[in-house]
Design a protein around this motif. Structure first.
Motif, PDB file in Angstrom:
ATOM      1  N   ASN A 330      40.388  29.926  54.082  1.00 21.61           N
ATOM      2  CA  ASN A 330      38.943  29.979  54.297  1.00 21.61           C
ATOM      3  C   ASN A 330      38.362  31.357  54.021  1.00 21.61           C
ATOM      4  O   ASN A 330      37.148  31.557  54.150  1.00 21.61           O
ATOM      5  CB  ASN A 330      38.611  29.554  55.728  1.00 21.61           C
ATOM      6  N   ASP A 331      39.230  32.308  53.661  1.00 26.65           N
ATOM      7  CA  ASP A 331      38.761  33.646  53.314  1.00 26.65           C
ATOM      8  C   ASP A 331      38.362  33.637  51.839  1.00 26.65           C
ATOM      9  O   ASP A 331      39.144  33.993  50.962  1.00 26.65           O
ATOM     10  CB  ASP A 331      39.867  34.677  53.577  1.00 26.65           C
ATOM     11  N   ILE A 332      37.130  33.220  51.580  1.00 24.43           N
ATOM     12  CA  ILE A 332      36.687  32.996  50.206  1.00 24.43           C
ATOM     13  C   ILE A 332      36.733  34.273  49.384  1.00 24.43           C
ATOM     14  O   ILE A 332      37.172  34.258  48.225  1.00 24.43           O
ATOM     15  CB  ILE A 332      35.262  32.399  50.197  1.00 24.43           C
ATOM     16  N   GLN A 333      36.289  35.371  49.948  1.00 24.58           N
ATOM     17  CA  GLN A 333      36.275  36.613  49.192  1.00 24.58           C
ATOM     18  C   GLN A 333      37.685  37.040  48.795  1.00 24.58           C
ATOM     19  O   GLN A 333      37.910  37.540  47.693  1.00 24.58           O
ATOM     20  CB  GLN A 333      35.582  37.714  50.007  1.00 24.58           C
ATOM     21  N   GLN A 334      38.649  36.840  49.689  1.00 26.23           N
ATOM     22  CA  GLN A 334      40.032  37.175  49.365  1.00 26.23           C
ATOM     23  C   GLN A 334      40.591  36.242  48.284  1.00 26.23           C
ATOM     24  O   GLN A 334      41.316  36.691  47.384  1.00 26.23           O
ATOM     25  CB  GLN A 334      40.905  37.105  50.621  1.00 26.23           C
ATOM     26  N   GLU A 335      40.239  34.978  48.358  1.00 25.12           N
ATOM     27  CA  GLU A 335      40.683  34.023  47.344  1.00 25.12           C
ATOM     28  C   GLU A 335      40.154  34.422  45.964  1.00 25.12           C
ATOM     29  O   GLU A 335      40.879  34.393  44.966  1.00 25.12           O
ATOM     30  CB  GLU A 335      40.208  32.615  47.698  1.00 25.12           C
ATOM     31  N   ILE A 336      38.886  34.803  45.911  1.00 30.45           N
ATOM     32  CA  ILE A 336      38.284  35.226  44.639  1.00 30.45           C
ATOM     33  C   ILE A 336      38.932  36.512  44.151  1.00 30.45           C
ATOM     34  O   ILE A 336      39.253  36.659  42.960  1.00 30.45           O
ATOM     35  CB  ILE A 336      36.765  35.405  44.809  1.00 30.45           C
ATOM     36  N   LYS A 337      39.145  37.448  45.060  1.00 26.75           N
ATOM     37  CA  LYS A 337      39.773  38.725  44.706  1.00 26.75           C
ATOM     38  C   LYS A 337      41.146  38.505  44.084  1.00 26.75           C
ATOM     39  O   LYS A 337      41.501  39.121  43.063  1.00 26.75           O
ATOM     40  CB  LYS A 337      39.886  39.602  45.950  1.00 26.75           C
ATOM     41  N   LEU A 338      41.939  37.616  44.683  1.00 25.91           N
ATOM     42  CA  LEU A 338      43.278  37.339  44.155  1.00 25.91           C
ATOM     43  C   LEU A 338      43.199  36.642  42.799  1.00 25.91           C
ATOM     44  O   LEU A 338      44.025  36.896  41.914  1.00 25.91           O
ATOM     45  CB  LEU A 338      44.063  36.492  45.154  1.00 25.91           C
ATOM     46  N   GLY A 339      42.221  35.751  42.623  1.00 24.43           N
ATOM     47  CA  GLY A 339      42.051  35.093  41.332  1.00 24.43           C
ATOM     48  C   GLY A 339      41.690  36.082  40.239  1.00 24.43           C
ATOM     49  O   GLY A 339      42.233  36.032  39.129  1.00 24.43           O
ATOM     50  N   LEU A 340      40.784  36.996  40.536  1.00 22.92           N
ATOM     51  CA  LEU A 340      40.405  38.012  39.549  1.00 22.92           C
ATOM     52  C   LEU A 340      41.580  38.930  39.214  1.00 22.92           C
ATOM     53  O   LEU A 340      41.763  39.335  38.060  1.00 22.92           O
ATOM     54  CB  LEU A 340      39.223  38.831  40.086  1.00 22.92           C
ATOM     55  N   GLN A 341      42.393  39.234  40.246  1.00 23.89           N
ATOM     56  CA  GLN A 341      43.573  40.068  39.990  1.00 23.89           C
ATOM     57  C   GLN A 341      44.577  39.335  39.096  1.00 23.89           C
ATOM     58  O   GLN A 341      45.198  39.935  38.211  1.00 23.89           O
ATOM     59  CB  GLN A 341      44.240  40.450  41.312  1.00 23.89           C
ATOM     60  N   ASP A 342      44.719  38.022  39.305  1.00 32.11           N
ATOM     61  CA  ASP A 342      45.588  37.229  38.429  1.00 32.11           C
ATOM     62  C   ASP A 342      45.165  37.364  36.972  1.00 32.11           C
ATOM     63  O   ASP A 342      45.998  37.549  36.079  1.00 32.11           O
ATOM     64  CB  ASP A 342      45.531  35.745  38.823  1.00 32.11           C
ATOM     65  N   LEU A 343      43.878  37.269  36.732  1.00 36.13           N
ATOM     66  CA  LEU A 343      43.377  37.339  35.353  1.00 36.13           C
ATOM     67  C   LEU A 343      43.649  38.708  34.740  1.00 36.13           C
ATOM     68  O   LEU A 343      44.025  38.814  33.561  1.00 36.13           O
ATOM     69  CB  LEU A 343      41.886  37.009  35.327  1.00 36.13           C
ATOM     70  N   ARG A 344      43.496  39.754  35.539  1.00 41.25           N
ATOM     71  CA  ARG A 344      43.813  41.093  35.030  1.00 41.25           C
ATOM     72  C   ARG A 344      45.293  41.213  34.697  1.00 41.25           C
ATOM     73  O   ARG A 344      45.680  41.823  33.689  1.00 41.25           O
ATOM     74  CB  ARG A 344      43.405  42.159  36.056  1.00 41.25           C
ATOM     75  N   ASN A 345      46.131  40.605  35.544  1.00 45.16           N
ATOM     76  CA  ASN A 345      47.578  40.671  35.307  1.00 45.16           C
ATOM     77  C   ASN A 345      47.998  39.883  34.072  1.00 45.16           C
ATOM     78  O   ASN A 345      48.912  40.287  33.351  1.00 45.16           O
ATOM     79  CB  ASN A 345      48.331  40.129  36.522  1.00 45.16           C
ATOM     80  N   MET A 346      47.323  38.755  33.830  1.00 44.61           N
ATOM     81  CA  MET A 346      47.716  37.899  32.719  1.00 44.61           C
ATOM     82  C   MET A 346      47.166  38.380  31.380  1.00 44.61           C
ATOM     83  O   MET A 346      47.724  38.060  30.327  1.00 44.61           O
ATOM     84  CB  MET A 346      47.262  36.460  32.992  1.00 44.61           C
ATOM     85  N   PHE A 347      46.079  39.129  31.417  1.00 41.82           N
ATOM     86  CA  PHE A 347      45.469  39.604  30.174  1.00 41.82           C
ATOM     87  C   PHE A 347      45.310  41.127  30.178  1.00 41.82           C
ATOM     88  O   PHE A 347      44.205  41.655  30.036  1.00 41.82           O
ATOM     89  CB  PHE A 347      44.108  38.929  29.967  1.00 41.82           C
ATOM     90  N   PRO A 348      46.409  41.839  30.369  1.00 35.04           N
ATOM     91  CA  PRO A 348      46.317  43.305  30.410  1.00 35.04           C
ATOM     92  C   PRO A 348      45.843  43.856  29.064  1.00 35.04           C
ATOM     93  O   PRO A 348      46.297  43.438  28.010  1.00 35.04           O
ATOM     94  CB  PRO A 348      47.751  43.741  30.714  1.00 35.04           C
ATOM     95  N   GLY A 349      44.907  44.773  29.124  1.00 34.11           N
ATOM     96  CA  GLY A 349      44.402  45.391  27.898  1.00 34.11           C
ATOM     97  C   GLY A 349      43.364  44.575  27.158  1.00 34.11           C
ATOM     98  O   GLY A 349      42.780  45.053  26.180  1.00 34.11           O
TER      99      GLY A 349
END
Length: 416
Positions: A330-349
Motif C-alpha cells: 500500500n506504499d504507493i510512492q515506494q512501489e513507484i520508486k522501485l519501478g522507476l529504479q528497475d527501468l534505470r537498471n534495465m536501460f543503463p545509459g
C-alpha cells in the motif's frame, strides 16, 4: 413473460464491457448507456499528451490479437478495427539485460529447475486446486518467471492467482487445436480506436451514450430490474446491464433484493491493482512490439513498445514504452520508486523521459475482481446483469476476458 419486439436496455457505464454489450444489443433493441465521466471507454481509451497517445489503463495491446474473443466480438457487432499481430510474441530479459525468446525460457533455469518442466506441463492439464505458486512448487526460480507473467497479464502474483485459471490461460495461448489464439496484437489507433468504433456502431444502430450522467440507483420491483434513476429521473427499462462490477452494482439497489451468500462473497473479493509507467524515447528501449517480461526486476513485471507497429501513437521519430507492475504493497510512492529504479537498471545509459505514472487500485483498479474469481453475469436481481472486468470468461486475460464475458451474456439472453 419477456416483452415481444425490441427491449429497452439501460447500461451503467461506458467502459469496454458496456460498449461491447451496447453495440451488440443495439442491433435489435433500444439501448441507452449512462456514463458518469465526460468520456467513454473507461480504462480502455486514449489520453492525448504532447503528441503521444497514452491510455487510461490498458497497454494498447490485445492479448490474442486478431483471432481472440475481443476481435471476434468486434467483428460480430460490425465495429471494424485493424489488429496487427506482434512479432515476436514476447521475450524474457535476462539478469544481464539481454533478451531471449519467450519460448526459450528454459535458458533462464538451472538444470534442476529444467528437470521439472515435464511435471509442470502435466499439472497444467489437471490443475484444479491451489495457486500458481503451488503449481510451481514454490520454487524460487520458477516463481520469478511466473510472477513476471502473472503480474504483466493479470496484475496478480503467483501466490494470489488460481492455478486452474492460469492453466486455462496458458492453454489458450499455446495449446493446440481451436483453443489456440496465439500471440498478441496491437489495435491500429490504440485503445481509443476500439472504443470509438464501438461508439459509432452503437449510434448507427440508434443507441445513445449519455456522458456525465451518473446512475443513482437501479429501480427494482418485485425482485426484477425495471430501470435506472439518473439525476432524480426514472428511466424505464426491460433490462439493466452494469459495467461497474458486482460490488458497486449491488450498492445501487436495496439490500433486501440481494441474498446473504452473494453479499458475503462480495465482501471477500478483492480487485487486482497495478502501476503503469509511460516512457518517451527517440531510441527504442525494448526494440520490438512484443511483450518484454522482466522476471529479475524488483517490481516491473513486463513492458511493451507498440510504436514499432503503430507509429501514430507517438510523435514522429519517437517511441512509447509502457511498463506494468502488480502492486505489492500500500506504499504507493515506494512501489513507484522501485519501478522507476528497475527501468534505470534495465536501460543503463539510455536516454528517455517519464511521461506519466498511473496507479490502478480501489474503485479504479486493473480488474474489479482478480482473475479466477469472477462472478459471471448474473445477479440476485432478475433482469440485472454485470459485464466487464468483474465478469470475465474463464481462462481469458484482461480485455479478452471482458469480451468473453459479454459474449456469454449475449448467449444467455438469446437462450432465454
Amino acid at each position: 413473460m419477456r416483452p415481444s419486439g425490441p427491449l429497452r436496455v439501460s447500461i451503467i457505464g461506458a467502459g469496454l464491457g458496456g460498449l461491447l454489450a451496447g453495440a451488440a444489443l443495439s442491433k435489435e433493441h433500444d439501448v441507452d448507456i449512462y456514463e458518469r465521466l465526460d468520456i467513454y471507454g473507461g480504462r480502455f481509451t486514449n489520453l492525448p499528451y504532447e503528441g503521444f497517445q497514452l491510455t487510461t489503463g490498458a497497454l494498447h495491446m490485445i492479448p490474442h490479437g486478431p483471432t481472440g474473443p475481443l476481435a471476434a466480438l468486434l467483428d460480430r457487432v460490425g465495429a471494424g478495427v485493424k489488429i496487427v499481430r506482434t512479432s515476436p510474441m514476447g521475450c524474457f530479459m535476462t539478469k544481464d539485460n539481454r533478451q531471449i525468446s519467450f519460448f526459450n525460457f528454459r535458458e533462464l533455469l538451472s538444470a534442476r529447475a529444467q528437470a521439472r518442466i515435464p511435471a509442470l506441463m502435466a499439472k497444467m492439464l489437471v490443475q484444479k486446486k491451489g495457486t500458481v505458486a503451488d503449481m510451481v512448487w514454490d520454487d524460487p526460480e520458477w516463481l520469478q518467471l511466473s510472477d513476471s507473467c502473472c503480474g504483466w497479464a493479470l496484475s496478480t502474483l503467483s501466490r494470489d492467482t488460481p492455478g486452474e485459471e492460469a492453466a486455462a490461460i496458458i492453454r489458450h495461448v499455446v495449446g493446440g487445436g481451436p483453443g489456440k489464439y496465439n500471440t498478441p496484437g496491437v489495435p491500429m489507433g490504440g485503445c481509443g480506436a476500439v472504443v470509438d468504433a464501438l461508439a459509432r456502431k452503437l449510434e448507427e444502430n440508434g443507441g445513445r451514450i449519455h456522458l456525465g450522467e451518473k446512475v443513482d440507483s437501479v429501480i427494482v420491483e418485485d425482485g426484477k430490474a425495471k430501470g435506472v434513476a439518473v439525476g432524480g429521473e426514472r428511466h424505464e427499462a426491460d433490462m439493466v446491464i452494469s459495467d461497474i462490477g458486482h460490488r458497486l452494482t449491488s450498492a445501487l439497489y436495496d439490500a433486501r433484493y440481494s441474498n446473504p451468500k452473494y453479499a458475503d462473497v462480495l465482501q471477500k473479493l478483492r480487485p487486482s491493482a497495478g502501476v503503469k509507467i509511460c516512457l518517451a524515447a527517440e531510441e527504442p528501449l525494448v526494440g520490438h512490439p512484443g511483450v518484454l517480461f522482466t522476471p529479475y526486476a524488483q517490481r516491473v513485471n513486463g513492458m511493451n513498445e507498440v510504436t514499432h507497429i503503430d507509429p501514430s501513437l507517438a510523435p514522429e521519430g519517437m517511441h512509447l514504452t509502457m511498463s506494468h507492475q502488480a502492486l505489492r504493497s500500500n506504499d504507493i510512492q515506494q512501489e513507484i520508486k522501485l519501478g522507476l529504479q528497475d527501468l534505470r537498471n534495465m536501460f543503463p545509459g539510455k536516454k528517455y523521459s517519464v511521461l506519466l505514472v498511473q496507479t490502478y487500485r480501489d474503485d479504479w483498479p486493473v480488474n474489479r475482481i482478480s482473475s479466477g474469481f469472477d462472478l459471471g453475469n448474473l445477479t440476485p436481481v432478475k433482469g440485472l446483469y454485470v459485464v466487464g472486468d468483474g465478469a470475465k470468461g474463464k481462462g481469458y486475460m484482461e480485455v479478452e476476458g471482458v469480451a468473453s464475458g459479454v459474449a456469454n451474456l449475449l448467449d444467455t439472453l438469446k437462450a432465454n
